[in-house]
Design a protein around this motif. Structure first.
Motif, mmCIF file in Angstrom:
data_model
loop_
_atom_site.group_PDB
_atom_site.id
_atom_site.type_symbol
_atom_site.label_atom_id
_atom_site.label_comp_id
_atom_site.label_asym_id
_atom_site.label_seq_id
_atom_site.Cartn_x
_atom_site.Cartn_y
_atom_site.Cartn_z
ATOM 1 N N TYR A 4 34.123 31.914 43.388
ATOM 2 C CA TYR A 4 32.978 30.732 43.356
ATOM 3 C C TYR A 4 31.791 31.602 43.997
ATOM 4 N N THR A 5 30.509 30.897 43.831
ATOM 5 C CA THR A 5 29.268 31.485 44.296
ATOM 6 C C THR A 5 28.700 30.775 45.221
ATOM 7 N N ALA A 6 28.166 31.382 46.138
ATOM 8 C CA ALA A 6 27.665 30.683 47.444
ATOM 9 C C ALA A 6 26.387 31.742 47.851
ATOM 10 N N ASP A 7 25.159 31.188 48.175
ATOM 11 C CA ASP A 7 24.088 31.724 48.868
ATOM 12 C C ASP A 7 23.765 33.081 47.848
ATOM 13 N N GLY A 8 23.934 33.126 46.664
ATOM 14 C CA GLY A 8 23.680 34.138 45.765
ATOM 15 C C GLY A 8 24.673 35.210 45.771
ATOM 16 N N HIS A 9 25.798 34.980 46.292
ATOM 17 C CA HIS A 9 27.140 36.196 46.267
ATOM 18 C C HIS A 9 28.137 35.397 45.559
ATOM 19 N N THR A 10 28.745 36.234 44.562
ATOM 20 C CA THR A 10 29.840 35.905 44.110
ATOM 21 C C THR A 10 31.027 36.583 44.803
ATOM 22 N N VAL A 11 31.985 35.482 45.311
ATOM 23 C CA VAL A 11 33.147 35.945 46.119
ATOM 24 C C VAL A 11 34.512 35.539 45.133
ATOM 25 N N THR A 12 35.352 36.531 45.148
ATOM 26 C CA THR A 12 36.421 36.589 44.288
ATOM 27 C C THR A 12 37.499 36.823 45.112
ATOM 28 N N VAL A 13 38.760 35.984 45.300
ATOM 29 C CA VAL A 13 39.788 36.024 46.155
ATOM 30 C C VAL A 13 41.091 36.206 45.491
ATOM 31 N N LEU A 14 41.775 37.060 45.686
ATOM 32 C CA LEU A 14 43.008 37.514 45.010
ATOM 33 C C LEU A 14 44.313 37.458 46.076
ATOM 34 N N GLY A 15 45.381 36.746 45.775
ATOM 35 C CA GLY A 15 46.540 36.447 46.554
ATOM 36 C C GLY A 15 47.354 37.865 46.761
ATOM 37 N N ASP A 16 47.190 38.485 45.632
ATOM 38 C CA ASP A 16 48.124 39.978 45.732
ATOM 39 C C ASP A 16 47.222 41.000 45.104
ATOM 40 N N ALA A 17 47.110 42.249 45.622
ATOM 41 C CA ALA A 17 46.300 43.256 44.824
ATOM 42 C C ALA A 17 47.670 44.551 44.347
ATOM 43 N N SER A 18 48.868 44.188 44.053
ATOM 44 C CA SER A 18 49.922 45.092 43.568
ATOM 45 C C SER A 18 49.249 45.520 42.215
ATOM 46 N N PHE A 19 48.756 44.707 41.451
ATOM 47 C CA PHE A 19 48.317 45.314 40.058
ATOM 48 C C PHE A 19 47.324 46.127 40.159
ATOM 49 N N MET A 20 46.598 46.480 41.383
ATOM 50 C CA MET A 20 45.640 47.597 41.309
ATOM 51 C C MET A 20 46.314 49.033 41.507
ATOM 52 N N THR A 21 47.538 48.997 42.224
ATOM 53 C CA THR A 21 48.125 50.357 42.424
ATOM 54 C C THR A 21 48.629 51.007 41.252
ATOM 55 N N ASN A 22 48.928 52.379 41.568
ATOM 56 C CA ASN A 22 49.267 53.267 40.608
ATOM 57 C C ASN A 22 50.548 52.860 39.936
ATOM 58 N N LEU A 23 51.550 51.998 40.640
ATOM 59 C CA LEU A 23 52.736 51.818 40.121
ATOM 60 C C LEU A 23 52.446 50.616 39.156
ATOM 61 N N ARG A 24 51.693 49.816 39.509
ATOM 62 C CA ARG A 24 51.620 48.533 38.568
ATOM 63 C C ARG A 24 50.359 48.734 37.492
ATOM 64 N N LEU A 25 49.570 49.544 37.635
ATOM 65 C CA LEU A 25 48.451 49.688 36.887
ATOM 66 C C LEU A 25 48.570 49.293 35.266
ATOM 67 N N ALA A 26 49.600 50.046 34.791
ATOM 68 C CA ALA A 26 49.972 50.370 33.266
ATOM 69 C C ALA A 26 50.705 49.172 32.754
ATOM 70 N N GLU A 27 50.973 48.188 33.517
ATOM 71 C CA GLU A 27 51.817 47.015 32.955
ATOM 72 C C GLU A 27 50.910 45.907 32.751
ATOM 73 N N ASP A 28 51.354 45.041 31.908
ATOM 74 C CA ASP A 28 50.741 44.025 31.300
ATOM 75 C C ASP A 28 49.192 44.257 30.991
ATOM 76 N N GLY A 29 48.318 43.366 31.620
ATOM 77 C CA GLY A 29 47.176 43.506 31.617
ATOM 78 C C GLY A 29 46.360 43.893 32.798
ATOM 79 N N ASN A 30 47.293 44.486 33.773
ATOM 80 C CA ASN A 30 46.779 44.876 34.999
ATOM 81 C C ASN A 30 45.438 45.683 35.023
ATOM 82 N N ALA A 31 45.655 46.920 34.212
ATOM 83 C CA ALA A 31 44.367 47.688 34.241
ATOM 84 C C ALA A 31 43.096 46.883 33.821
ATOM 85 N N ALA A 32 43.171 46.008 32.723
ATOM 86 C CA ALA A 32 42.013 45.357 32.456
ATOM 87 C C ALA A 32 41.448 44.477 33.491
#
Length: 382
Positions: free
Chosen positions: A178-206
């Motif tokens: 969402y956008t509020a006061d000119g700032h775009t805020v993005t919330v993710l429930g899990d950040a495992s797709f950013m790790t070295n272990l999961r980055l190459a799976e599915d579309g995680n890197a993209a």
């Protein structure tokens, strides 16, 4: 040949048991920790499975400047209108630190189990925990549509009016923007797709590149080495003094435990049980009289009358001392004085007998032995 076979079998069994127990002890920490890898979770400088060094390298290869910071103050200082502030697994934050981050310029990406969501992403509500797995975006957000299916979940959210939600999970979405006061805020429930272990799976890197590389500069807030450096823990109670045990990494504790078990098993393996005393038959039985006679002949062959006299006097003094009520450490002079007093003899001859000069010939040596025997008999009969 057959007599040693059972012993070798028992030894082989002990060695096999030792190896098995050591392997089980080594695997126990991995089983108890659920197979998690070590390292600093979601840290752009960490190359372990839980780290995010691979994502940081990809972002830099795409022209994004990645700035790693460890304190909220440094994150706010590095933020600007054209920056994206990434907060991942920041359980160390306090409410005032979260408020400063929320007031920082630029956009904000909040991923994982981040506290004070009401401050960092006002209007986003948690719906509950969900299982992390590969999910389809099912939304119109370009970053998610281009990435496709990704490993998301963890927590589901509902966003404020006008927000966009992707990756349905439970009663909400695992990605909300969402956008509020000119700032775009993005919330993710899990950040495992950013790790070295999961980055190459599915579309995680993209997905990670699309979200974290939205701005030319990414300010990545990583967990500090010292919680006091970040202003305390995330429970809002402030930093507390940590004991020496808290400062020792968990891997060291497990290594010490494994070493102790290995030492105990090695000691048990190498230990030998002592059985009953076995009387060993001597090849030759030498009588005491022959031993004394042989020693006397040695003294005689070497003309060691002084050593023989010293041995006779010392033995007599040792036998007389307990009869006279003296300790074993009493000197020959003390024994002589006490013996003279007990027998009523003149002290001078007794002193000469126990402490006098060495005999000049064999006859004098034999006479000395006779006089010592007489003195012992007199003390015994007195």
């Amino acid at each position: 040949m057959t007599a040693t076979t059972p012993g070798r079998a028992r030894q082989a069994a002990w060695v096999t048991s030792l190896v098995v127990l050591v392997l089980v002890t080594a695997a126990l920490p991995v089983l108890l920790m659920g197979g998690q890898a070590g390292g600093r979770s979601l840290d752009p400088a960490d190359t372990s499975l839980n780290g995010s060094a691979a994502l940081a390298r990809l972002l830099q290869a795409h022209g994004v400047e990645v700035v790693r910071v460890k304190t909220p103050g440094a994150a706010v200082a590095a933020a600007g209108p054209q920056t994206l502030l990434l907060v991942t697994e920041a359980s160390f934050l306090k409410r005032d630190a979260a408020q400063r981050i929320a007031e920082a310029p630029g956009d904000r990406l909040v991923a994982g189990a981040v506290p004070y969501l009401d401050v960092l992403a006002s209007g986003v509500r948690r719906q509950g925990p969900v299982r992390a797995r590969s999910r389809a975006p099912e939304c119109t957000l370009n970053e998610a549509v281009r990435a496709g299916a990704a490993y998301t979940g963890g927590t589901s959210f509902t966003g404020p009016p006008g927000s966009t939600g992707c990756y349905p999970a439970g009663d909400g979405r695992s990605l909300v923007r969402y956008t509020a006061d000119g700032h775009t805020v993005t919330v993710l429930g899990d950040a495992s797709f950013m790790t070295n272990l999961r980055l190459a799976e599915d579309g995680n890197a993209a997905l990670a590149l699309n979200l974290a590389g939205a701005r030319p500069k990414l300010v990545w807030l990583a967990a500090p080495d010292d919680l006091d450096e970040a202003g305390g823990s995330g429970d809002g109670t402030g930093g507390q003094a940590r004991s020496l045990g808290d400062l020792i990494p968990g891997g060291v504790k497990w290594a010490v435990l494994q070493l102790a078990v290995a030492v105990a098993l090695a000691a048990l393996w190498r230990g030998r049980r002592l059985g009953p005393v076995v009387a060993e038959r001597l090849p030759v039985v030498v009588r005491a009289a022959e031993t004394v006679e042989g020693r006397g002949r040695l003294y005689r062959s070497r003309r060691a009358r002084d050593r023989a006299a010293l041995a006779l006097r010392a033995a007599a003094a040792d036998r007389l001392a307990p009869r006279l009520g003296l300790p074993r450490t009493a000197t020959p002079e003390e024994v002589a004085v006490a013996a003279a007093a007990r027998t009523g003899r003149d002290p001078e001859p007794v002193l000469a007998l126990l402490c006098g000069p060495s005999p000049g010939d064999d006859t004098a040596l034999v006479a000395l032995a006779a006089h010592l025997d007489t003195l012992e008999r007199q003390v015994r009969d007195s």
